[in-house]
Scaffold this motif. Structure first.
Motif, mmCIF file in Angstrom:
data_model
loop_
_atom_site.group_PDB
_atom_site.id
_atom_site.type_symbol
_atom_site.label_atom_id
_atom_site.label_comp_id
_atom_site.label_asym_id
_atom_site.label_seq_id
_atom_site.Cartn_x
_atom_site.Cartn_y
_atom_site.Cartn_z
ATOM 1 N N UNK A 1 0.653 -1.442 -0.266
ATOM 2 C CA UNK A 1 -0.064 0.132 0.163
ATOM 3 C C UNK A 1 0.816 1.593 0.080
ATOM 4 N N UNK A 2 0.373 2.139 -0.137
ATOM 5 C CA UNK A 2 1.250 3.420 -0.670
ATOM 6 C C UNK A 2 1.218 4.110 0.865
ATOM 7 N N UNK A 3 2.397 4.786 1.297
ATOM 8 C CA UNK A 3 2.309 5.094 2.781
ATOM 9 C C UNK A 3 2.853 6.547 2.549
ATOM 10 N N UNK A 4 2.358 7.603 3.657
ATOM 11 C CA UNK A 4 2.880 8.653 3.599
ATOM 12 C C UNK A 4 3.517 8.971 5.165
ATOM 13 N N UNK A 5 4.787 10.133 5.077
ATOM 14 C CA UNK A 5 5.267 10.318 5.789
ATOM 15 C C UNK A 5 5.378 11.798 5.724
ATOM 16 N N UNK A 6 4.984 12.623 7.575
ATOM 17 C CA UNK A 6 4.794 13.447 7.235
ATOM 18 C C UNK A 6 6.393 14.477 8.008
ATOM 19 N N UNK A 7 6.817 15.056 7.042
ATOM 20 C CA UNK A 7 8.452 15.504 7.982
ATOM 21 C C UNK A 7 7.928 16.523 9.220
ATOM 22 N N UNK A 8 7.375 17.014 9.409
ATOM 23 C CA UNK A 8 7.033 18.143 9.894
ATOM 24 C C UNK A 8 6.974 17.158 11.493
ATOM 25 N N UNK A 9 6.895 16.066 11.594
ATOM 26 C CA UNK A 9 6.616 15.432 12.653
ATOM 27 C C UNK A 9 7.510 13.909 12.618
ATOM 28 N N UNK A 10 8.871 14.393 12.989
ATOM 29 C CA UNK A 10 9.460 13.071 12.383
ATOM 30 C C UNK A 10 9.725 11.984 13.988
ATOM 31 N N UNK B 1 7.591 6.499 16.485
ATOM 32 C CA UNK B 1 6.465 6.369 17.260
ATOM 33 C C UNK B 1 6.959 4.976 16.956
ATOM 34 N N UNK B 2 6.096 3.682 18.528
ATOM 35 C CA UNK B 2 6.189 2.876 18.928
ATOM 36 C C UNK B 2 5.335 1.901 17.876
ATOM 37 N N UNK B 3 4.199 2.843 17.645
ATOM 38 C CA UNK B 3 3.460 1.664 16.391
ATOM 39 C C UNK B 3 3.513 1.576 15.114
ATOM 40 N N UNK B 4 5.248 1.989 14.960
ATOM 41 C CA UNK B 4 5.793 2.260 13.360
ATOM 42 C C UNK B 4 7.206 1.340 13.826
ATOM 43 N N UNK B 5 7.222 1.172 14.808
ATOM 44 C CA UNK B 5 8.250 0.002 14.548
ATOM 45 C C UNK B 5 8.308 -1.724 13.598
ATOM 46 N N UNK B 6 8.976 -1.726 13.414
ATOM 47 C CA UNK B 6 8.828 -2.837 12.160
ATOM 48 C C UNK B 6 8.059 -2.369 11.029
ATOM 49 N N UNK B 7 7.820 -1.052 10.618
ATOM 50 C CA UNK B 7 7.345 -0.858 9.505
ATOM 51 C C UNK B 7 8.309 -0.273 8.095
ATOM 52 N N UNK B 8 7.966 -0.047 7.037
ATOM 53 C CA UNK B 8 8.802 0.831 6.200
ATOM 54 C C UNK B 8 8.876 2.600 6.193
ATOM 55 N N UNK B 9 7.323 3.266 7.439
ATOM 56 C CA UNK B 9 7.228 4.509 7.502
ATOM 57 C C UNK B 9 8.222 4.764 8.880
ATOM 58 N N UNK B 10 8.209 3.893 9.552
ATOM 59 C CA UNK B 10 9.295 3.436 10.321
ATOM 60 C C UNK B 10 10.917 4.147 9.573
#
Length: 426
Positions: A105-114, A117-126
């Motif tokens: 799925x497409x992912x989006x990362x807001x660079x104003x908040x770097x 995030x614990x919930x992003x462990x193990x993910x491409x977003x992380x």
């Protein structure tokens, strides 16, 4: 940047043929890569529209020597390979990264908040957030982009698909916002930070360094902030041998605990001597105190530490053999490295699932058929995934047929050492 329509035409008419041949080190791969790049650009147009783009590439890696030594500040010999992840990219003014990897799925990362995030462990977003955070912290410019990513690096099979992805993100930021001036070593260091802290995997630095720097490289991690990186010039074709990587179809998923226990147990032995890493421990003192270490740290920790001390020497022996043209000596040391990993490091299968031993089967079959035609060893982190073999060219097809018969058609990959790490292709 170049218009997608123009770029598609230039690829079609062969303007990038020499570039692709140089990257993938195999003229027979050029038609496939041309089609792959064209499909990637067309998919980008479908997602984001036509317009100006750049294309980046980051390779997978093959560890040749130094199995699980990097996290103890040891030495490794590793190579980038001609399987890679490529990204078609467009620089954006907004402070957001939009990225779609083929099959996900497409992912989006807001660079104003770097912040992590614990919930992003193990993910491409992380991984993305960690890479951008680390590069920004190091004083580099960052910014948004749109990207479509497709990868030939086998996911979860010991070729470091995560390190290739991290290198790809770092190289994109270097190219789009920093004039390609961020060094490959720094990208690798930030990638390790992203994987350790944001992704949650306690890896060493070897995977990221091999993917980012490229070529066959000898790395000494005695000083992690300034690792010694030496390119080893060797043409395996001269010795009539090919590098074969076979996917035994076991996944690295759910094996993080197995990986984590290796550095934990090695560090437990180091702490017995008041040190943080085994590289700081006097080897003679280690051998003098084995009985005490058995009681204090456990037998497996002792065996894994013994592997570390001997494996560090083997890396230097491999490098020396290659420099001196002693290919037979190099092969013998590769074999010894594999035996040590199986017997002492014990990372060929997980004790949590002893009935699934694809790597063990691959090594057993390889040894039974190769004999004087080559050598094999566990590849990378171990426990599941891939095995490595250096095989005489005249025997490669026989070897591939047998391994494919065990693990499925296309399981055995005949690869080349790629001379480039993370790069802008076009």
């Amino acid at each position: 940047m170049e218009e997608t329509k123009v770029l598609l035409g230039e690829i079609e008419t062969g303007q990038y043929d020499e570039r692709l041949k140089a990257i993938y080190v195999d003229e027979t791969m050029v038609p496939y890569q041309k089609e792959r790049f064209q499909k990637g650009i067309c998919k980008f147009e479908e997602l984001y529209g036509a317009g100006e783009v750049e294309v980046y590439s980051a390779p997978g890696r093959s560890e040749v020597g130094g199995n699980h030594t990097d996290h103890q500040h040891g030495e490794v010999l590793a190579a980038s390979i001609n399987l890679d992840a490529i990204a078609v990219v467009r620089k954006m003014q907004n402070n957001v990264i939009e990225l779609l990897s083929e099959g996900y799925e497409k992912i989006c990362v807001d660079l104003s908040d770097l912040e992590k995030k614990e919930e992003e462990e193990g993910t491409s977003i992380g991984i993305i957030r960690g890479m951008i955070y680390g590069l920004k912290k190091n004083g580099h410019k960052i910014g948004g982009f749109q990207a479509y990513v497709t990868s030939d690096v086998l996911n979860g099979a010991g070729m470091s698909s995560s390190a290739a992805f991290e290198t790809l993100v770092g190289t994109i930021i270097s190219g789009l916002y920093n004039g390609m001036e961020i060094s490959p070593v720094e990208i690798a260091q930030v990638a390790q930070y992203a994987e350790n802290v944001f992704f949650g995997k306690p890896c060493g630095l070897m995977d990221q360094m091999a993917c980012s720097v490229g070529g066959l490289i000898h790395i000494d991690f005695a000083d992690l902030k300034n690792p010694m990186v030496e390119k080893v010039e060797v043409d395996f074709d001269v010795y009539h041998h090919s590098l074969c990587i076979t996917d035994t179809k076991g996944s690295h998923a759910d094996l993080t605990d197995d990986y984590a226990l290796i550095p934990q147990e090695m560090k437990k032995v180091a702490s017995f001597f008041g040190k943080e890493f085994l590289r700081e421990v006097d080897e003679k003192e280690f051998y003098k105190n084995i009985a005490k270490l058995q009681k204090e740290c456990g037998d497996r920790a002792v065996l894994r530490s013994l592997h570390f001390f001997e494996e560090d020497k083997r890396v230097e022996q491999e490098v020396s053999a290659l420099k001196n043209g002693d290919f037979k000596g190099f092969l013998q040391t590769v074999k010894a490295s594999g035996n040590s990993s199986f017997n002492y490091l014990q990372n060929v299968y997980t004790n949590k699932d002893v009935q699934n031993q694809g790597v063990s089967i691959g090594l057993a079959v390889s040894e039974s058929i190769l004999k004087e035609h080559g050598v094999s060893r566990v590849h990378g982190g171990g426990f599941a995934g891939t095995i490595q073999a250096f095989v005489e060219d005249s025997f490669v097809e026989t070897y591939r047929e047998v391994l494919d018969s065990v693990f499925g058609e296309g399981a055995c990959h005949v690869l080349k050492v790629r001379p480039f790490g993370g790069i802008k292709v076009m």
